[in-house]
Each structure stands twice: as C-alpha cells, then as structure tokens.
Write an enzyme that holds these catalytic residues in place. Structure first.
Site, mmCIF file in Angstrom:
data_model
loop_
_atom_site.group_PDB
_atom_site.id
_atom_site.type_symbol
_atom_site.label_atom_id
_atom_site.label_comp_id
_atom_site.label_asym_id
_atom_site.label_seq_id
_atom_site.Cartn_x
_atom_site.Cartn_y
_atom_site.Cartn_z
ATOM 1 N N LYS A 45 0.828 -1.210 0.000
ATOM 2 C CA LYS A 45 0.000 0.000 0.000
ATOM 3 C C LYS A 45 0.858 1.253 0.000
ATOM 4 O O LYS A 45 0.567 2.223 -0.712
ATOM 5 C CB LYS A 45 -0.939 -0.016 1.209
ATOM 6 C CG LYS A 45 -2.041 -1.063 1.115
ATOM 7 C CD LYS A 45 -2.764 -1.248 2.444
ATOM 8 C CE LYS A 45 -3.796 -2.363 2.350
ATOM 9 N NZ LYS A 45 -4.448 -2.661 3.629
ATOM 10 N N GLN A 89 -5.305 -1.575 9.811
ATOM 11 C CA GLN A 89 -4.937 -2.861 9.210
ATOM 12 C C GLN A 89 -5.395 -4.024 10.084
ATOM 13 O O GLN A 89 -5.152 -4.048 11.281
ATOM 14 C CB GLN A 89 -3.416 -2.909 9.011
ATOM 15 C CG GLN A 89 -2.906 -4.165 8.345
ATOM 16 C CD GLN A 89 -3.365 -4.298 6.911
ATOM 17 O OE1 GLN A 89 -3.384 -3.334 6.170
ATOM 18 N NE2 GLN A 89 -3.733 -5.500 6.527
ATOM 19 N N ASP A 112 -11.348 2.093 3.409
ATOM 20 C CA ASP A 112 -11.553 0.644 3.322
ATOM 21 C C ASP A 112 -13.000 0.322 2.945
ATOM 22 O O ASP A 112 -13.296 -0.750 2.420
ATOM 23 C CB ASP A 112 -11.230 -0.037 4.658
ATOM 24 C CG ASP A 112 -9.812 -0.594 4.707
ATOM 25 O OD1 ASP A 112 -9.299 -0.980 3.642
ATOM 26 O OD2 ASP A 112 -9.240 -0.663 5.802
#
Length: 265
Positions: A45, A89, A112
C-alpha cells in the site's frame, strides 16, 4: 487486459491527476500486529501510494495497546484536517473489538469502505466490479455465484453484483455438495473467497464462457495458491498471485481520491 497491465494503466492516470493537486492526498495506516501477511500488505500500500504521489504514513502501535488508546489515536486522525483517509490494518489483537474499531473511523475517511455510513464501497468487491466492466464482462441478467459470506468480501460482493442487475446466489460452508455443484455449473460469474486452496477444480462442468474471480490467498510451502485450480476451462480466470490483490490495492487509492475530492470541494 491482464490485471497487472490494467492496474498500471489506472495508476498512471492517477499519477497524472495527483500531479496538479495541492495539497496532496494523504492517508494513514494504523497497524497493531506483527502478522507477516499484514506487513506485506502494508508495504504494498505504501509503495502504491508513493508511486502515484500520495502521502501515506504508517502508525505502528504495540500489540499490547489497549482498545481505549487505539480509539484515541483513531479519533486524533479523524480530527486532523490534513488527513483524507484512514485504514486500520487487520487483524487486530484479541483485546481489541474489531467492530468497535470499524465504527470509530470517520465514515468520510473510511477508504476501506467498512463503516455502515461510508459512501465508499469495500475495496475488493469494488475493484472486481470495475475490472469486470473494463473487460466488457456482461453483468446484467447474468447468474453470479459468490462462494463465501464474509463481511469484507462475500456479503458486499453479492450486494454490488445485485446492483449491476445480476441474479445473485451466495453459497457457503453449510451449502450441500449437490447444491454447490448445481450452482457452480450454472454460473456465468463465480467469485470465490473461502480460503480453501483449489476448491474449484476440474471436477466441475463450468460454462465455457464463465468468469472466475479468485479472491483466495493460501500459502502452502512458501507458495501462494488461490481457491481455484489454475487453468480451469472458462473464458476468464483471475490469477493468484497477481490478481485480486492488485485490484484491491488500486481501489484503495481510488477510494482515497473520492474521499479527498469530497473533503476538498
């Protein structure tokens, strides 16, 4: 177009768009684990963001952090007007309530796509839909089968396919073998995300023009395997590795751009 080429093309377009922006889009990743798979995702990422000119900061907290302290950090980032997006995460340590964390992220910054009030769709299903459209895969009126019912992939995948006017069926661990076989063999589009290497194999009679999207990532003896065996007799099958993972990472960037544009009107 193979997925790697598609993703690179889209990233070049993003890079050109971001070059003229001031301030630059900026997101933060909070990581509260030492999971090697998560470390790889985070590195990927950050690499993607850097390549297109996006600012990405990693905040690593100890795995012993309390839920209260994690929520304070999330609140701090929520209230920072210089930050456009926030990712926490997964997985999280046992003492942390995953749902509480998802709800704590500001929906405007939830790139997300997990918060129930966010306007952004989860990255993996959204990335899959965008890629299928790019490949001119017919969706409207087609039989779409989702194998797996997770909150991150299965359920939102079914919802997005339904929004594209597919006839959507979801099967899972409680589906009988007979029904599973029937649905697989009558599907035009199959999205599988169950974490069982080679679950889709050559024992099924697929439609020749079927499309298989393999979300599975199974590490066996140091190698990655999908939930489908390779080279099944279908029109299109996404690879593992080099498939849906790249689409997910790309969509994280495009979700960030949507969040950025909404906040900088």
């Amino acid at each position: 177009m193979i997925i790697k080429e598609y993703v690179n093309y889209k990233k070049e377009s993003l890079k050109a768009e971001i070059a003229s922006l001031n301030p630059k889009p900026h997101f933060v990743i909070i990581q509260v684990n030492e999971d090697e798979a998560s470390n790889a995702y985070v590195r990927g990422k950050i690499k993607d963001a850097t390549e297109v000119g996006i600012i990405c900061d990693l905040v690593k907290l100890p795995v012993t952090v309390s839920q209260e302290d994690l929520l304070k950090k999330i609140d701090e980032i929520n209230n920072d007007s210089n930050i456009d997006g926030l990712i926490v995460q997964m997985p999280l340590p046992r003492q942390i309530d995953e749902e509480a964390v998802k709800l704590a992220v500001d929906p405007k910054k939830d790139i997300d796509g997990f918060h129930p009030l966010t306007k952004l769709d989860p990255c993996t299903p959204k990335g899959i839909i965008n890629y299928l459209k790019n490949e001119n895969v017919a969706l409207s009126g087609k039989n779409a089968l989702v194998i797996g019912r997770s909150n991150i992939v299965g359920k939102p995948m079914a919802r997005l396919l339904l929004a594209e006017n597919c006839n959507v069926t979801t099967v899972h661990s409680k589906t009988t073998k007979e029904d599973m076989k029937f649905y697989i063999e009558h599907a035009d589009i199959i999205v599988i995300a169950i974490g069982k290497a080679g679950f889709l194999d050559h024992s099924y009679n697929y439609k020749p023009d079927a499309v298989i999207v393999d979300v599975g990532i199974n590490r066996i003896e140091g190698k990655l395997h999908g939930d489908a065996e390779r080279d099944l007799p279908v029109k299109l099958q996404t690879p593992v590795p080099g498939g849906v993972g790249l689409l997910t990472r790309l969509t994280l960037l495009t979700n960030l751009m949507e969040a950025y544009n909404a906040q900088h009107k």
